[in-house]
Design a protein around this motif. Sequence first.
Motif, PDB file in Angstrom:
ATOM      1  N   SER A 133     -41.256  -4.848  53.154  1.00 25.34           N
ATOM      2  CA  SER A 133     -41.634  -3.603  52.488  1.00 25.34           C
ATOM      3  C   SER A 133     -42.686  -3.845  51.410  1.00 25.34           C
ATOM      4  O   SER A 133     -43.490  -2.966  51.107  1.00 25.34           O
ATOM      5  CB  SER A 133     -40.401  -2.925  51.877  1.00 25.34           C
ATOM      6  OG  SER A 133     -39.774  -3.752  50.928  1.00 25.34           O
ATOM      7  N   ASN A 182     -36.469   0.997  47.517  1.00 26.18           N
ATOM      8  CA  ASN A 182     -35.595   1.633  48.498  1.00 26.18           C
ATOM      9  C   ASN A 182     -35.550   0.842  49.801  1.00 26.18           C
ATOM     10  O   ASN A 182     -34.491   0.650  50.401  1.00 26.18           O
ATOM     11  CB  ASN A 182     -36.068   3.057  48.758  1.00 26.18           C
ATOM     12  CG  ASN A 182     -35.160   3.801  49.731  1.00 26.18           C
ATOM     13  OD1 ASN A 182     -33.946   3.807  49.572  1.00 26.18           O
ATOM     14  ND2 ASN A 182     -35.757   4.420  50.729  1.00 26.18           N
ATOM     15  N   HIS A 183     -36.711   0.358  50.227  1.00 25.94           N
ATOM     16  CA  HIS A 183     -36.767  -0.339  51.511  1.00 25.94           C
ATOM     17  C   HIS A 183     -36.315  -1.791  51.418  1.00 25.94           C
ATOM     18  O   HIS A 183     -35.997  -2.392  52.441  1.00 25.94           O
ATOM     19  CB  HIS A 183     -38.175  -0.225  52.111  1.00 25.94           C
ATOM     20  CG  HIS A 183     -38.429   1.096  52.756  1.00 25.94           C
ATOM     21  ND1 HIS A 183     -38.723   2.232  52.039  1.00 25.94           N
ATOM     22  CD2 HIS A 183     -38.386   1.477  54.068  1.00 25.94           C
ATOM     23  CE1 HIS A 183     -38.876   3.253  52.865  1.00 25.94           C
ATOM     24  NE2 HIS A 183     -38.668   2.821  54.084  1.00 25.94           N
ATOM     25  N   LYS A 186     -33.098  -1.825  52.771  1.00 25.46           N
ATOM     26  CA  LYS A 186     -33.078  -1.702  54.236  1.00 25.46           C
ATOM     27  C   LYS A 186     -33.510  -2.999  54.922  1.00 25.46           C
ATOM     28  O   LYS A 186     -33.448  -3.086  56.149  1.00 25.46           O
ATOM     29  CB  LYS A 186     -33.982  -0.545  54.665  1.00 25.46           C
ATOM     30  CG  LYS A 186     -33.502   0.809  54.156  1.00 25.46           C
ATOM     31  CD  LYS A 186     -34.443   1.926  54.584  1.00 25.46           C
ATOM     32  CE  LYS A 186     -33.959   3.266  54.032  1.00 25.46           C
ATOM     33  NZ  LYS A 186     -34.862   4.380  54.416  1.00 25.46           N
ATOM     34  N   GLN A 187     -33.963  -3.974  54.128  1.00 20.74           N
ATOM     35  CA  GLN A 187     -34.296  -5.290  54.688  1.00 20.74           C
ATOM     36  C   GLN A 187     -33.000  -6.068  54.856  1.00 20.74           C
ATOM     37  O   GLN A 187     -32.687  -6.995  54.110  1.00 20.74           O
ATOM     38  CB  GLN A 187     -35.271  -6.036  53.776  1.00 20.74           C
ATOM     39  CG  GLN A 187     -36.696  -5.553  53.870  1.00 20.74           C
ATOM     40  CD  GLN A 187     -37.667  -6.349  53.023  1.00 20.74           C
ATOM     41  OE1 GLN A 187     -38.665  -5.830  52.558  1.00 20.74           O
ATOM     42  NE2 GLN A 187     -37.391  -7.637  52.817  1.00 20.74           N
ATOM     43  N   ASN A 241     -38.777  -2.413  63.211  1.00 19.48           N
ATOM     44  CA  ASN A 241     -39.773  -2.743  62.194  1.00 19.48           C
ATOM     45  C   ASN A 241     -41.135  -2.193  62.630  1.00 19.48           C
ATOM     46  O   ASN A 241     -41.564  -2.424  63.762  1.00 19.48           O
ATOM     47  CB  ASN A 241     -39.847  -4.261  62.011  1.00 19.48           C
ATOM     48  CG  ASN A 241     -40.693  -4.653  60.819  1.00 19.48           C
ATOM     49  OD1 ASN A 241     -41.913  -4.491  60.825  1.00 19.48           O
ATOM     50  ND2 ASN A 241     -40.062  -5.190  59.794  1.00 19.48           N
TER      51      ASN A 241
END
Length: 346
Positions: A133, A182-183, A186-187, A241
């Motif tokens: 990200s 935020n991402h 999500k990683q 991805n």
Amino acid sequence: MKENTKNTLRKIGMKLLLLIAVLAVLDVLYFFTFYPKDLEEHCSLMELSQKPVPEGDDIVYLGESSNHAYSEADTDRRPISMMLDSLLPAHKVGNLGKAACHASIYYDVLRNIPRQNKIKVAVVTVNMRSFSSEWIYSKLEIALRKEQLMMKKAPALYKRMLMVFKAYPHWTEEERDKLVLNHLKKQEFNIPDFPYHNASEWDNAIGKSGMLFNGTYPSADTVILTCHHIKHFAYQLDENNPRIKDFDNIAKLCQKRNWQLILNIVADNMDQIEALVGPELSWLMNQNAQYIIERYEAQGAIVVNNLNEVRDEDFFERDFPTEHYTQNGRLTIARNVAEAISKLAN
């Protein structure tokens, strides 16, 4: 249908046809007058796409700053692409890259290469940081997205209108920070017997404790560097991805254009990562490299895995994870790619 209604519809149809005709004329006028200047000013990528034809390149090398960055101590400051050219005297290697490029950009450059060309091989850089990200929402991404807009297969006037109305991501610095944070959550990844499950958890744990995996408490700068490695490389690749989707598009395009695709996974400083972050991150990175190998070799690509090929002393930037090598590092990568290309002729 009543006659009045028919007449009304006919008039509307005529006006629409007239509008379409006017727009078509304006598009042609713009295409031959201001469009070339706008491309020159706002889209250097289009110029890259045109280079292989007049140069007669049969191999094109697409990369970011890993290709051309060099140390001030280097006596040989050639980019990887130029070193590759010298290692393959029977071929002509062209460089179609620029700083901060990634798979989405490479795809647009490749698909805008004119149909009449001599290209047989496309060497495309795979930078492992580009899947994170931190890079997907990079500060440099806005300018690149603006250029991509001008690379669209669409009427020239329409593209100009999109650019005027900023029909591309143009987040503020505050918005960018929120997107990245935020991402990072999500990683996600699954490392056996490991307490963290995403980059955000891991980054926060190291940042707050100031302690490395081996129990030592280094300088604040070293902790920051360690956290940079985590944010840029702590993820587990899968088909969701966005960069994987970009590489899928590249693989399909190369098959369609009858170009042999070679994916060049460039080296990261695995020695430093092992020393600062520990074996879990290097294990995860190698798993991701293997994912790329298996996914794209199944699609006809050749994958050259240089991830572990350059040693710590050949990374000349020490305070941030970059793929910037001394001449020894660049030559190592060029030699490995050249070996893969040489096998194609045998």
